[in-house]
Design an enzyme around this catalytic site. Structure first.
Site, PDB file in Angstrom:
ATOM      1  N   GLY A   1       0.846  -1.192   0.000  1.00  0.00           N
ATOM      2  CA  GLY A   1       0.000   0.000   0.000  1.00  0.00           C
ATOM      3  C   GLY A   1       0.880   1.240   0.000  1.00  0.00           C
ATOM      4  O   GLY A   1       2.075   1.170  -0.319  1.00  0.00           O
ATOM      5  N   LEU A   2       0.303   2.367   0.362  1.00  0.00           N
ATOM      6  CA  LEU A   2       1.066   3.620   0.300  1.00  0.00           C
ATOM      7  C   LEU A   2       2.347   3.562   1.109  1.00  0.00           C
ATOM      8  O   LEU A   2       3.404   4.002   0.652  1.00  0.00           O
ATOM      9  CB  LEU A   2       0.205   4.784   0.796  1.00  0.00           C
ATOM     10  CG  LEU A   2      -0.895   5.243  -0.163  1.00  0.00           C
ATOM     11  CD1 LEU A   2      -1.756   6.298   0.505  1.00  0.00           C
ATOM     12  CD2 LEU A   2      -0.279   5.788  -1.441  1.00  0.00           C
TER      13      LEU A   2
ATOM     14  N   ARG B   1     -14.241  12.224  13.949  1.00  0.00           N
ATOM     15  CA  ARG B   1     -15.022  11.022  13.679  1.00  0.00           C
ATOM     16  C   ARG B   1     -15.596  10.371  14.924  1.00  0.00           C
ATOM     17  O   ARG B   1     -16.746   9.931  14.922  1.00  0.00           O
ATOM     18  CB  ARG B   1     -14.140  10.022  12.932  1.00  0.00           C
ATOM     19  CG  ARG B   1     -13.843  10.528  11.555  1.00  0.00           C
ATOM     20  CD  ARG B   1     -12.891   9.649  10.800  1.00  0.00           C
ATOM     21  NE  ARG B   1     -12.750  10.180   9.446  1.00  0.00           N
ATOM     22  CZ  ARG B   1     -11.893   9.725   8.563  1.00  0.00           C
ATOM     23  NH1 ARG B   1     -11.084   8.724   8.872  1.00  0.00           N
ATOM     24  NH2 ARG B   1     -11.827  10.255   7.363  1.00  0.00           N
TER      25      ARG B   1
ATOM     26  N   GLU C   1      -0.497   2.168   8.616  1.00  0.00           N
ATOM     27  CA  GLU C   1      -1.547   1.897   9.600  1.00  0.00           C
ATOM     28  C   GLU C   1      -1.106   0.891  10.652  1.00  0.00           C
ATOM     29  O   GLU C   1      -1.559   0.940  11.803  1.00  0.00           O
ATOM     30  CB  GLU C   1      -2.826   1.403   8.897  1.00  0.00           C
ATOM     31  CG  GLU C   1      -4.007   1.241   9.847  1.00  0.00           C
ATOM     32  CD  GLU C   1      -5.324   0.939   9.143  1.00  0.00           C
ATOM     33  OE1 GLU C   1      -5.385   1.073   7.912  1.00  0.00           O
ATOM     34  OE2 GLU C   1      -6.286   0.572   9.840  1.00  0.00           O
TER      35      GLU C   1
END
Lengths: 282, 655
Positions: free
Chosen positions: B12-13, B301, B428
């Site tokens: 991923g990134l 959030r 993450e």
């Protein structure tokens, strides 16, 4: 093979199907299976209970935990490729009722609204099957290397911003850049053929997806630096002149990328490039 | 001595940024991924990437304020120095992505456009339509392909990471490679490396349905954890306020919908059956705007999630009597919406069959992101105030400028290294940046920052004269782990041959029960009693898992085996999440304990660190002080309206 976009339901039919779909019904999933490369294919059918919002993925998940065919035979869970399940990764592409598409966005209510309706799942035919519905699309990534689909930046250290760009130009590039390498355009293309020998990948028709990437990177101010290399990669055997202009690609692209425009634009560029090269005597 | 190699696990990134940076420095990279890297979960990120920019700067914003917002948004649980460095790098990271060709949306004059996002009153979010993650991932995928074609990166796609290979014990324990499996041929083999970067993302599948991709099991992180890597803040899981409920997954509806003016509401009258467009303005309850006049719909959030939960579960005001509220964009010009949010509006239309440009969307919260992850270390930079600073006011002089090296000592070998030497965690799976709650559009930033900034640390570690090469290591070190994994593999395959057919031992069934239990007990509202019950349930599932039975004995492309293996690892991580949540007797960010509704800085201004105990096969949890010398903790209110101060949190949980 079956027509790449046979049985496509239009938006009205899908909406009407969704309206009348009955909750609590069961449908039949008829799946073309294969245990591995060189093994024979076979069909197996599964009865699957569905609810509003069910899609092909939720049905395949149901089969994974209840791998029993309609004949009552215990079998193995079906193997398939998937990732994001929101139609942005491209992984779960397969041929459904004869038409290539992503399975995650295939809602059961829209395609099989009545009790006992059948959905047919097959692996894409233009790529070698690994197992069941999972195919090997490495050739697509190879094609991206072949056409140097990147911007040749001077390293990752801080050198200030990229080129300024008008919003219209950005919108155009963005549309081309949404390609998720799913392979729908290649499955639908009569000119693109399965080629399991990597040695032949560079001389077999490269297909719409990679041609579109050539246009994308040739449109970028820094990306242009490799324009000649990219065009030359498309000028030999398997290049852009192999396109038969069937225009199936643009009809099946799930992202609505203007693939035929890209092919035409790159076609013009290669012609200009060929002339320039001829007069420069190279 | 032969050239040392680096292994990056995950494409991923974070993994791609690391691969590019390490390859650029001249070290060869072996990149492992369960999927072609272009299909990694980063494609799902929608809204954008945060960075201070010239427009915001001239209105009083600064990198320092971005840093301060991130710390405040994370409820002061993040270690502070790395966050400062990340905020200072952010504008340069945007420039780099711009140079790579990312089609960032533009203003009429051709500059990069900006949008509002949660937790900030300044426009500081850069975006490419509503598929920013996809566009960023593609840019890094392209750069990686460039190095791949030059032979500097070797990709192992459709290879699953099975276990880290380590040598030594205690503080001297070092990672010297990995064991991985080809998901097609099922071949298991070891790979040597002088350093290993884990960039394996989140663990949404532990909660069953989430916004995550099907590969986000947390299995890789769990395997490192079981090998002795510490796990930081496992209880901190972000539940995103706005997702589309679905049969197979919960699809994200980006925060950018609110950043672009989306309003969240329910009918004022319970059980109102009128179509939303028929309900007049005065009869709509815009509860976020009324409860939080300053931030309104762009509160962070965790707060938006709890308020939506409160409206539906406690007040019973959900639309059609169900757990859903309206997210309404119909007051905006449809063409504007298509230009700014086309990608996500299409997703809604495709999966729900309703056009959100003309009909309000129905949404509900869903598990989205893991703030917790493998614990990592770092060497702070040169900024060290005498005392931590109070809240930063926009426009006030900043205590420290935006130059590199104030937050982290650039290139220090231990930056984002786990407690196991040579084993790094980026993106993450790294616990470092987001504390108890991540701000929207900070995830893409932290992933790329880790790869670019701390990729240099990996290179320096490998080239340090104090780091011995791995070529001379005895092959038995590797063979032992290959044998361990081969035995695990064979045991699972054989279980299909001797299966009793009892559903209780079906891996999909066990995973589903785990997901249901974790969602009920350990998401929006938690209590000690419910967490204890969940721990008992996980123990029961672990007992059942010991007798797990596959339905597929294939020795070729056996997906059930991979899933069943990950299920065992998910159960172990779930136990750490529950136990840390039980012991954290306070409420902070995403972690809301109904029985301890206040933040308790005296006892819990602390990172929870989980360590796997091989004897008991359980997690030991320790609380250690947050490394927080830069900013003083303050009440996190987001300007909540005083009229509601009597009930600052939802009053009850149904779970």
């Amino acid at each position: 093979m079956s027509g790449a976009y046979a049985h496509e339901y239009n938006a009205e039919t899908r909406r009407a199907n969704r309206q009348r779909a009955k909750p609590g019904r069961s449908i039949i999933l008829k799946i073309k299976r294969c245990d591995g490369p060189g093994k024979p294919s076979r069909w197996e059918s599964f009865k699957v209970p569905v609810e509003p919002g069910s899609n092909v993925i939720s049905c395949l998940k149901y089969i994974a935990s209840h791998p029993v065919t309609t004949d009552g035979k215990r079998t193995t869970p079906v193997v398939w490729d998937s990732g994001c399940l929101e139609e942005v990764c491209g992984a779960c592409t397969m041929v459904i009722n004869g038409r290539v598409r992503q399975s995650c966005s295939c809602l059961i209510d829209e395609y099989a609204p009545d009790e006992g309706d059948t959905l047919t799942l097959e692996p894409m035919s233009k790529f070698p099957v690994i197992r069941d519905l999972w195919v090997d699309r490495e050739r697509m990534f190879h094609a991206l290397r072949r056409v140097k689909a990147w911007v040749p930046i001077d390293g990752t250290y801080n050198l200030g911003p990229g080129p300024k760009e008008s919003p219209e130009h950005q919108q155009m590039r963005y549309a081309l850049s949404e390609c998720m390498t799913c392979g729908c355009c290649l499955e639908a293309c009569p000119q693109y053929l399965q080629e399991s020998d990597p040695e032949k990948w560079d001389t077999s028709f490269i297909g719409a997806a990679a041609i579109n990437q050539v246009r994308l990177f040739n449109e970028h101010k820094t990306g242009k630096r490799l324009k000649a290399d990219r065009l030359e990669a498309l000028m030999g055997p398997g290049g852009i002149t192999d396109c038969g202009n069937a225009q199936n690609c643009v009809k099946v692209c799930p992202k609505g990328i203007p693939l035929t425009e890209s092919i035409a634009a790159v076609g013009r560029s290669t012609t200009v490039h060929a002339f320039t090269r001829f007069f420069k005597g190279r | 001595m032969a050239e040392q190699r680096v292994i990056v696990v995950g494409g991923g990134l974070a993994g791609l940024a690391a691969s590019v940076r390490i390859a650029e420095a001249g070290l060869p990279v072996d990149l492992f991924s369960m999927v072609p890297v272009k299909r990694s979960h980063s494609v799902c990120a929608q809204g954008g990437i945060n960075a201070c920019n010239e427009v915001a700067r001239q209105q009083g914003y600064s990198e320092y304020e971005h840093f301060d917002e991130t710390i405040y948004g994370g409820d002061f649980l993040a270690d502070q120095h790395p966050v400062l460095e990340m905020a200072n790098w952010a504008p340069n990271i945007i420039d780099l992505l711009d140079r790579m060709g990312v089609p960032f949306n533009r203003t009429a004059e051709g500059y990069r456009d900006l949008r509002l996002f949660g937790g900030s009153l300044f426009k500081r979010t850069h975006f490419a339509g509503a598929t920013t993650g996809q566009q960023l991932l593609y840019a890094l995928d392209e750069q990686t392909r460039r190095y791949e074609s030059e032979g500097k990166v070797k990709k192992y796609e459709f290879w699953e990471f099975l276990w880290p290979v380590t040598q030594g014990e205690g503080d001297e324990k070092r990672c010297v490679g990995i064991v991985a499996q080809d998901m097609r041929t099922m071949q298991i083999r070891a790979f040597r490396a002088a350093a290993v970067v884990m960039a394996t993302g989140g663990n949404g599948l532990i909660f069953g349905k989430s916004t995550n991709s099907v590969i986000c099991t947390g299995g890789a992180a769990s395997r490192c954890y079981q090998e002795g890597a510490w796990y930081g803040n496992p209880e901190m899981i972000q539940v995103h306020p706005t997702a589309i409920p679905g049969a197979d997954k919960l699809r994200l509806m980006s925060e950018s919908a609110r950043g672009e003016g989306g309003r969240v509401w329910v009918p004022r009258k319970k059980g109102d059956t009128r179509r939303p467009t028929d309900i007049p303005e005065a009869e709509r309850y815009y509860f976020l705007e009324e409860r939080y006049p300053a931030y309104g719909n762009i509160v962070p959030r965790d707060i938006a999630t709890r308020e939506i939960f409160d409206i539906c579960v406690n007040e019973g005001m959900g639309v059609d009597g169900q757990n859903q509220v309206y997210l309404d964009l119909t007051h905006r010009d449809p063409e504007y919406l298509t230009r700014k949010l086309g990608g996500i509006l299409d997703i809604y239309e495709k999966f729900v069959g309703v056009d959100p440009r003309f009909t309000p969307m129905k949404i509900f919260p869903a598990v989205h992101y893991s703030m917790g992850g493998l614990w990592t270390d770092y060497t702070p930079g040169d900024y060290m105030p005498d005392v931590p600073k109070p809240a930063h006011k926009s426009g006030a002089p900043v205590p420290v400028d935006n130059k590199m090296g104030h937050g982290l000592t650039i290139g220090a070998p231990n930056n984002m290294m786990s407690n196991i030497k040579g084993l790094y965690a980026f993106g993450e799976v790294n616990f470092a940046y987001h504390g108890a709650n991540r701000l929207g559009a900070n995830a893409l930033l932290s992933c790329i920052f880790d790869g670019l900034c701390n990729g240099v640390s990996v290179v320096n570690f490998v080239r340090d004269s104090g780091t011995p090469g791995v070529d001379g290591l005895d092959q038995s070190i590797y063979d032992r782990v290959v044998r361990q994994e081969q035995e695990k593999h064979d045991r699972l395959v054989n279980s299909a041959r001797s299966a009793t057919g009892d559903e209780a031992y079906n891996p999909y069934r066990i995973a589903k029960e785990l997901g249901d239990e974790m969602t009920a007990a350990s998401t929006v509202v938690k209590t000690g009693e419910r967490l204890e019950r969940a721990l008992a349930k996980v123990a029961e599932l672990r007992d059942r898992y010991a007798k797990v039975e596959l339905c597929d004995a294939a020795s070729w492309t056996n997906q059930s085996l991979s899933f069943a293996r990950a299920t065992g690892d998910m159960l172990i991580l779930a136990e750490a999440m529950l136990k840390a949540g039980l012991l954290r007797k306070e409420s902070r960010g995403a972690h809301y304990r109904k029985d301890f509704p206040e933040r308790d800085d005296e006892n819990f201004f602390k990172t929870s660190i989980a360590r796997f105990n091989p004897q008991t096969q359980q997690s030991d949890i320790e609380f250690v002080p947050v490394r927080a010398p830069l900013v003083l903790p303050r009440a996190r209110t987001y300007g909540k309206a005083d009229t509601k101060a009597g009930k600052p949190q939802p009053a009850a949980a149904h779970a």
